[in-house]
Design a protein around this motif. Structure first.
Motif, PDB file in Angstrom:
ATOM      1  N   ALA A 120      -7.706  15.965 -32.837  1.00  0.00           N
ATOM      2  CA  ALA A 120      -8.657  16.960 -32.230  1.00  0.00           C
ATOM      3  C   ALA A 120      -9.892  16.820 -33.128  1.00  0.00           C
ATOM      4  O   ALA A 120     -11.038  16.869 -32.753  1.00  0.00           O
ATOM      5  CB  ALA A 120      -8.235  18.155 -32.048  1.00  0.00           C
ATOM      6  N   LYS A 121      -9.618  16.855 -34.607  1.00  0.00           N
ATOM      7  CA  LYS A 121     -10.617  17.140 -35.494  1.00  0.00           C
ATOM      8  C   LYS A 121     -11.837  16.025 -35.431  1.00  0.00           C
ATOM      9  O   LYS A 121     -12.998  16.425 -35.528  1.00  0.00           O
ATOM     10  CB  LYS A 121      -9.991  17.101 -36.965  1.00  0.00           C
ATOM     11  CG  LYS A 121     -10.910  17.999 -37.884  1.00  0.00           C
ATOM     12  CD  LYS A 121     -10.121  18.090 -39.052  1.00  0.00           C
ATOM     13  CE  LYS A 121     -10.757  18.305 -40.321  1.00  0.00           C
ATOM     14  NZ  LYS A 121     -10.224  18.732 -41.742  1.00  0.00           N
ATOM     15  N   PHE A 170     -13.438  17.218 -28.022  1.00  0.00           N
ATOM     16  CA  PHE A 170     -12.925  18.375 -28.631  1.00  0.00           C
ATOM     17  C   PHE A 170     -14.158  18.913 -29.222  1.00  0.00           C
ATOM     18  O   PHE A 170     -14.402  20.449 -29.100  1.00  0.00           O
ATOM     19  CB  PHE A 170     -11.839  18.335 -29.585  1.00  0.00           C
ATOM     20  CG  PHE A 170     -11.127  19.424 -30.207  1.00  0.00           C
ATOM     21  CD1 PHE A 170     -10.056  20.170 -29.305  1.00  0.00           C
ATOM     22  CD2 PHE A 170     -11.632  20.146 -31.500  1.00  0.00           C
ATOM     23  CE1 PHE A 170      -9.664  21.657 -30.248  1.00  0.00           C
ATOM     24  CE2 PHE A 170     -11.162  21.039 -32.000  1.00  0.00           C
ATOM     25  CZ  PHE A 170     -10.100  21.879 -31.434  1.00  0.00           C
ATOM     26  N   LYS A 171     -14.793  18.556 -29.979  1.00  0.00           N
ATOM     27  CA  LYS A 171     -15.770  19.050 -31.013  1.00  0.00           C
ATOM     28  C   LYS A 171     -17.077  19.699 -30.050  1.00  0.00           C
ATOM     29  O   LYS A 171     -17.676  20.548 -30.070  1.00  0.00           O
ATOM     30  CB  LYS A 171     -16.692  17.958 -31.901  1.00  0.00           C
ATOM     31  CG  LYS A 171     -15.528  17.782 -33.095  1.00  0.00           C
ATOM     32  CD  LYS A 171     -16.339  17.137 -34.122  1.00  0.00           C
ATOM     33  CE  LYS A 171     -16.271  15.597 -34.111  1.00  0.00           C
ATOM     34  NZ  LYS A 171     -16.834  14.809 -35.409  1.00  0.00           N
ATOM     35  N   GLY A 180     -11.076  27.604 -31.482  1.00  0.00           N
ATOM     36  CA  GLY A 180     -10.442  26.356 -31.699  1.00  0.00           C
ATOM     37  C   GLY A 180      -9.144  26.145 -31.550  1.00  0.00           C
ATOM     38  O   GLY A 180      -8.563  25.105 -30.977  1.00  0.00           O
ATOM     39  N   GLN A 181      -8.094  27.207 -31.884  1.00  0.00           N
ATOM     40  CA  GLN A 181      -6.898  27.269 -31.836  1.00  0.00           C
ATOM     41  C   GLN A 181      -6.406  26.839 -30.028  1.00  0.00           C
ATOM     42  O   GLN A 181      -5.393  26.403 -29.856  1.00  0.00           O
ATOM     43  CB  GLN A 181      -6.123  28.104 -32.475  1.00  0.00           C
ATOM     44  CG  GLN A 181      -6.031  27.880 -33.972  1.00  0.00           C
ATOM     45  CD  GLN A 181      -4.943  28.570 -34.621  1.00  0.00           C
ATOM     46  OE1 GLN A 181      -3.989  28.635 -34.239  1.00  0.00           O
ATOM     47  NE2 GLN A 181      -5.465  29.503 -35.692  1.00  0.00           N
ATOM     48  N   ILE A 182      -7.129  27.926 -29.307  1.00  0.00           N
ATOM     49  CA  ILE A 182      -6.766  27.878 -28.044  1.00  0.00           C
ATOM     50  C   ILE A 182      -6.898  26.516 -27.312  1.00  0.00           C
ATOM     51  O   ILE A 182      -6.276  26.087 -26.430  1.00  0.00           O
ATOM     52  CB  ILE A 182      -7.422  28.822 -27.292  1.00  0.00           C
ATOM     53  CG1 ILE A 182      -6.544  29.397 -25.765  1.00  0.00           C
ATOM     54  CG2 ILE A 182      -8.821  28.442 -26.594  1.00  0.00           C
ATOM     55  CD1 ILE A 182      -5.539  29.970 -26.165  1.00  0.00           C
ATOM     56  N   LEU A 183      -7.939  25.632 -27.715  1.00  0.00           N
ATOM     57  CA  LEU A 183      -8.353  24.504 -27.239  1.00  0.00           C
ATOM     58  C   LEU A 183      -7.287  23.442 -27.655  1.00  0.00           C
ATOM     59  O   LEU A 183      -6.569  22.648 -26.925  1.00  0.00           O
ATOM     60  CB  LEU A 183      -9.548  23.769 -27.771  1.00  0.00           C
ATOM     61  CG  LEU A 183     -10.810  24.528 -27.238  1.00  0.00           C
ATOM     62  CD1 LEU A 183     -12.083  23.972 -27.764  1.00  0.00           C
ATOM     63  CD2 LEU A 183     -10.764  24.444 -25.713  1.00  0.00           C
ATOM     64  N   LEU A 184      -6.677  23.813 -28.938  1.00  0.00           N
ATOM     65  CA  LEU A 184      -5.292  23.074 -29.271  1.00  0.00           C
ATOM     66  C   LEU A 184      -4.356  23.172 -28.727  1.00  0.00           C
ATOM     67  O   LEU A 184      -3.291  22.314 -28.272  1.00  0.00           O
ATOM     68  CB  LEU A 184      -5.187  23.207 -30.913  1.00  0.00           C
ATOM     69  CG  LEU A 184      -5.715  22.221 -31.970  1.00  0.00           C
ATOM     70  CD1 LEU A 184      -5.009  23.006 -33.311  1.00  0.00           C
ATOM     71  CD2 LEU A 184      -5.116  20.869 -31.838  1.00  0.00           C
TER      72      LEU A 184
END
Lengths: 404, 274
Positions: free
Chosen positions: A43-44, A49-50, A102-106
């Motif tokens: 994702a990074k 994602f960004k 950030g984490q919810i997208l993950l």
């Protein structure tokens, strides 16, 4: 990647910052943690994602948060110019939203269908409940029963947002116990559940991941200060419980040796009062808890102590592993702030600036007040004002005798 | 070198039955009663003993064992105290294997070298440390193996075939299969899946495979023990201690309550393959 001697390179591939960090979890969780790391790495570097995170940060959370010159506090202290990084103006009222987005997208990318989180002051619980509402995921928040009592406004917010708040009665009913219970839930529902850890602690990759999502704070401070004053600030201050707003504020400056960095730990009733504070670096020693090696409050037999702080968000016997590393390397100066000092700073900020800070952030301000006085008038010191104090109004009112 | 653990698994295999592994919390409900419980276990039918090291934050344990740990800590138990219990036990029993089970911090706090030397001297045979996965083998697993102490690893329903070799690599003594994703004392979700998993693990190792978490009755012991080389029972024994207490104190029924339950479970393992 920064230079070979950079302090910004950590952690290594095993999740270690020097001797701190690691992956000290039960086997049931280990495959999931490896999977999470793989998803995070992908994702990074994924432009999509960004872009999605950036869009949410701007249009949903309200970033960038302002960098504000606190004129009256500056005049009152008579030392360095005081600036506030206004994280309390973010949606949900604290820096916690940065990490939750950030984490919810993950979690979505990983196909998880349920979210759990621990919370102390309730700020992370509210931010988690918020993103779960937005992304339509059921969510359970574990919160110590003591904290449920002292942070009722946040409990109500979480419930209104559709989260289930589970009070945890084990131990002293504070953040550490909430985290134990969240880990027990996770181990039970590992297939479906994403554990959205709120601080830069826990097993690798959480400390790194949460830091990355929070480091927008320091990056913005750097840009904004450059625009305002044409240089770097001389000092940055933040409060440290688990330490997510602090590591987020510090990370961009770790290699700028002219910028002094200060972390305020919860000194509670005083560092000499046994089990009367939550200053794990000042008053603890390295140990292993909740997935990482870090400074911990513990007795001589390695049993973890509960600690105490007036602030539910700092009332945790450990600290993120990167802070332990920065403490040992002396890059950051960590100092305890007592309950009384935090209360004084809380009132000062409210009366002089018209900003009611969270009790957590008031610890940072109390440390800033000590440091700023020792600095020159041409120097500048920035506080990460990590959260707003609406949630604390009732409990501070009680302490000050304003409530019958 | 034939260890006590290997010897015992070979002996029960010769009897065509699974080993009965019993877990009790060291120091629960008080130090003297706990020592008496420990001494009573082998005669009641326990083939192997897991002795819990109490910890303030037992993240993988259900309520029963959490409370047992709290009782032990309130009674003044320490890691040194646990080792002293083993030493005392060994004066009368040279053959029953003892495995210490707990979390890493108390051991780390004592110091790994110091702990291992004391454990060897006391007569400890193995260690199960819940929060030390293979990724952290340098911490305690490898030093323990070098000291001649078995390091028994937990494998779980989430440990797939790809990961099993990693988990089994430095495992010794036996493999502990956790019957479900959950904490100690929860319910087993699928018995069929447990026996499939035991077979799957046996495809990767010659070590005995014991199954634990969620085994509560003699019938469970007989059922799960049909395929497993050992069954581990803990929560119900800790609950038996709790139920025997009056005002939180041991009574003349406490030791007997555990002994009777172990005897009952032993009847279960004896008929597992009958």
């Amino acid at each position: 990647m920064d230079g070979i001697n950079s302090l910004r390179n950590g952690p290594d591939e095993f999740g270690n910052f020097g001797q701190f960090g690691g992956r000290f979890v039960a086997e049931t969780l280990m495959p999931l943690i490896l999977d999470l790391e793989a998803h995070y790495r992908a994702a990074k570097i994924d432009p999509e994602f960004k872009a999605e995170l950036s869009d949410l940060s701007i249009n949903y959370a309200g970033r960038p948060s302002p960098l504000y010159f606190a004129k009256r506090v500056t005049e009152h202290l008579g030392g360095a110019k005081v600036w506030f990084k206004r994280e309390e103006l973010n949606h949900t009222g604290s820096h916690k939203i940065n990490n939750c987005l950030g984490q919810i997208l993950l979690a979505k990318r990983m196909g998880k269908t349920r979210v759990i989180a621990e919370t102390g002051a309730g700020q992370h619980g509210v931010a988690t409940a918020t993103v779960c509402a937005k992304f339509d995921l059921p969510c359970v928040i574990f919160m110590g029963a003591t904290d449920v009592e002292r942070q009722m406004p946040n409990v109500l917010r979480m419930r209104m947002l559709g989260a289930e708040v589970r009070p945890v009665t084990a131990g002293a009913g504070t953040l550490k116990d909430a985290m134990n219970e969240a880990l027990r839930d996770w181990v039970t529902n590992v297939d479906t559940t994403y554990y959205l850890i709120g601080t830069a602690a826990g097993p690798h990759p959480y400390p790194e991941m949460v830091r990355d999502f929070q480091s927008v704070i320091g990056t913005e401070i750097k840009d904004q200060f450059q625009k305002a004053e044409g240089k770097l600030p001389d000092a940055v201050v933040a409060c440290v419980g688990g330490g997510s707003n602090a590591i987020g504020s510090f990370h961009a400056f770790l290699d700028d040796s002219s910028v002094a960095l200060f972390g305020a730990e919860a000194g509670g009733h005083g560092i000499d009062v046994e089990n009367g504070h939550a200053a794990s670096m000042t008053g603890g020693r390295p140990g292993v808890l909740h997935g990482n090696r870090t400074y911990l409050l513990q007795d001589k037999d390695g049993q973890i102590l509960e600690g105490h702080s007036i602030s539910a968000g700092l009332d945790y016997p450990g600290v993120g592993p990167e802070h332990s590393f920065l403490h040992d390397t002396k890059r950051v100066t960590y100092a305890p702030i007592t309950d009384d000092e935090a209360l004084e700073a809380f009132q000062l900020c409210t009366k002089l600036e018209g900003i009611i800070p969270a009790l957590e952030s008031a610890h940072g301000l109390a440390l800033l007040m000590k440091v700023a006085k020792t600095m020159g008038k041409d120097q500048s010191i920035v506080l990460c004002l990590s959260g707003r104090g609406d949630k604390d109004v009732e409990s501070v009112g009680k302490y000050l005798g304003l409530l019958k | 070198m034939s260890t006590r653990i290997a010897t015992r698994f070979a002996a029960v295999k010769a009897e065509n039955r699974p080993a009965l592994v019993t877990y009790v919390m060291a120091g629960d409900p008080d130090l003297a009663t706990s020592q008496a419980i420990l001494a009573a276990l082998p005669q009641a039918g326990s083939d192997m003993i897991e002795l819990g090291i109490p910890f303030s934050d037992p993240m993988a344990d259900g309520v029963a064992i959490q409370l047992g740990g709290q009782r032990a800590l309130a009674a003044g138990q320490t890691l040194r105290g646990v080792l002293a219990m083993v030493e005392d036990f060994r004066r009368k029993d040279e053959i029953t294997p003892i495995v210490l089970m707990g979390y890493y911090n108390p051991i780390y706090s004592m110091g790994v070298d110091k702990f291992l030397a004391a454990a060897v001297a006391a007569g400890v045979d193995g260690l199960i440390v819940v929060d030390l996965p293979p990724e952290e083998d340098d911490e305690l697993c490898l030093p323990a193996l070098a000291a001649g102490i078995n390091f028994i690893r937990l494998t779980t329903p989430t440990t797939d075939d790809k990961r099993l070799p990693t988990v089994l690599k430095n495992t010794s003594g036996f493999v502990y299969y956790v019957s479900m994703t959950g904490v100690t004392g929860a319910a087993i979700k699928s018995r069929g899946a447990v026996s499939d998993a035991v077979e799957r693990i046996k495809g990767h190792t010659d070590l005995p495979v014991a199954v634990g978490f969620g085994i509560k009755t003699a019938a469970d012991a007989a059922d799960i023990g049909r395929h497993a080389d050992g069954i581990v029972v803990g929560t119900v024994l800790v609950e038996a201690v709790a139920n025997s207490l009056v005002d939180g104190k041991a009574t003349d029924k406490t030791v007997g309550a555990v002994r009777d339950l172990v005897a009952d479970l032993f009847a279960g393992v004896k008929r597992a393959r009958g």
